[in-house]
Design an enzyme around this catalytic site. Sequence first.
Site, PDB file in Angstrom:
ATOM      1  N   TYR A  41       5.468 -30.993  23.258  1.00  0.00           N
ATOM      2  CA  TYR A  41       6.028 -30.729  24.142  1.00  0.00           C
ATOM      3  C   TYR A  41       5.500 -28.881  24.257  1.00  0.00           C
ATOM      4  O   TYR A  41       6.051 -28.316  23.039  1.00  0.00           O
ATOM      5  CB  TYR A  41       7.587 -30.813  24.649  1.00  0.00           C
ATOM      6  CG  TYR A  41       7.096 -32.427  25.264  1.00  0.00           C
ATOM      7  CD1 TYR A  41       7.750 -32.741  26.770  1.00  0.00           C
ATOM      8  CD2 TYR A  41       7.173 -32.911  23.761  1.00  0.00           C
ATOM      9  CE1 TYR A  41       7.354 -34.383  26.382  1.00  0.00           C
ATOM     10  CE2 TYR A  41       7.406 -34.672  24.576  1.00  0.00           C
ATOM     11  CZ  TYR A  41       7.605 -35.509  25.342  1.00  0.00           C
ATOM     12  OH  TYR A  41       7.025 -36.479  25.965  1.00  0.00           O
ATOM     13  N   GLU A  42       5.688 -28.559  25.360  1.00  0.00           N
ATOM     14  CA  GLU A  42       5.535 -26.951  25.587  1.00  0.00           C
ATOM     15  C   GLU A  42       6.551 -25.823  24.920  1.00  0.00           C
ATOM     16  O   GLU A  42       6.224 -24.901  24.859  1.00  0.00           O
ATOM     17  CB  GLU A  42       5.776 -26.421  27.541  1.00  0.00           C
ATOM     18  CG  GLU A  42       5.307 -24.964  27.640  1.00  0.00           C
ATOM     19  CD  GLU A  42       4.919 -24.699  28.562  1.00  0.00           C
ATOM     20  OE1 GLU A  42       5.277 -23.898  29.659  1.00  0.00           O
ATOM     21  OE2 GLU A  42       4.887 -26.035  29.903  1.00  0.00           O
ATOM     22  N   SER A  43       8.279 -26.822  24.964  1.00  0.00           N
ATOM     23  CA  SER A  43       9.264 -25.794  24.787  1.00  0.00           C
ATOM     24  C   SER A  43       9.414 -25.871  22.906  1.00  0.00           C
ATOM     25  O   SER A  43      10.430 -25.034  23.028  1.00  0.00           O
ATOM     26  CB  SER A  43      10.852 -26.279  24.631  1.00  0.00           C
ATOM     27  OG  SER A  43      10.618 -28.380  24.311  1.00  0.00           O
ATOM     28  N   GLY A  44       8.435 -25.944  22.830  1.00  0.00           N
ATOM     29  CA  GLY A  44       7.719 -26.155  21.041  1.00  0.00           C
ATOM     30  C   GLY A  44       8.427 -26.837  20.240  1.00  0.00           C
ATOM     31  O   GLY A  44       8.892 -27.124  18.951  1.00  0.00           O
TER      32      GLY A  44
END
Length: 240
Positions: A41-44
């Site tokens: 996911y883009e949040s890491g």
Amino acid sequence: MTIAAARALTGDRRVFVGIGLPSTAANLARRTHAPDLVLIYESGTLGSKPTRLPASIGDGILAETADAVISVPEVFNYWLQPGRIDVGFLGAAQLDRFGNINTTAIGDYHHPKVRLPGAGGAPEIAASCGEVFVVVRQSRRSFVERVDFVTSFGHGRGGDARRELGLRGAGPTRVITDLGVFRPDPETRELVLTDLHPGVEVADVREATGWELRVAADLGRTPPPTDAELAALRTLKEAS
């Protein structure tokens, strides 16, 4: 639609997951036939295994169940841009015949009818993942002749547009809607209807498409959802 999208994900591939329909499909795939999928996911969060559908990329359950949590710049600089992610899974507000995605604005950019959530990391996902799957509910509002704004580049105006721009990934290779499945023509890159979902006819798809639809000569049918797939999907949604 969700089950057909989940079936498209197989093996131990690394998948960059968008929130919403892509996240539902990816998590369903991991719970059923593809337990080795690595969800990013883009949040890491790398290797997230949420027990319910996350509400956003900042949902704590993604970090709590991840193999590792890294910074957002690291996700893009060290994972996405070097080509280490196999599949980008995106949604769309508008999609055109060449797989270009709009999630920015409906109407004129400076005076829009609707201001949409925007790009986030989708442009980089569309540019650098090995391939991109798009899942979207189909209507003439979403399947348009030409998107009002190109948020995420698909195949441009067709042909070798991606190669000419030096984009690493193959772009959209599959578009899954609530009516059927589309794949790009190998030469023109125009989306072609290749499969119908159960109970859907070509006329239904034409009615929901804002351009002159191309249909594959060997048009197929997606298999109906199994009881096990439906049960897994319901369990996933009930837990959210």
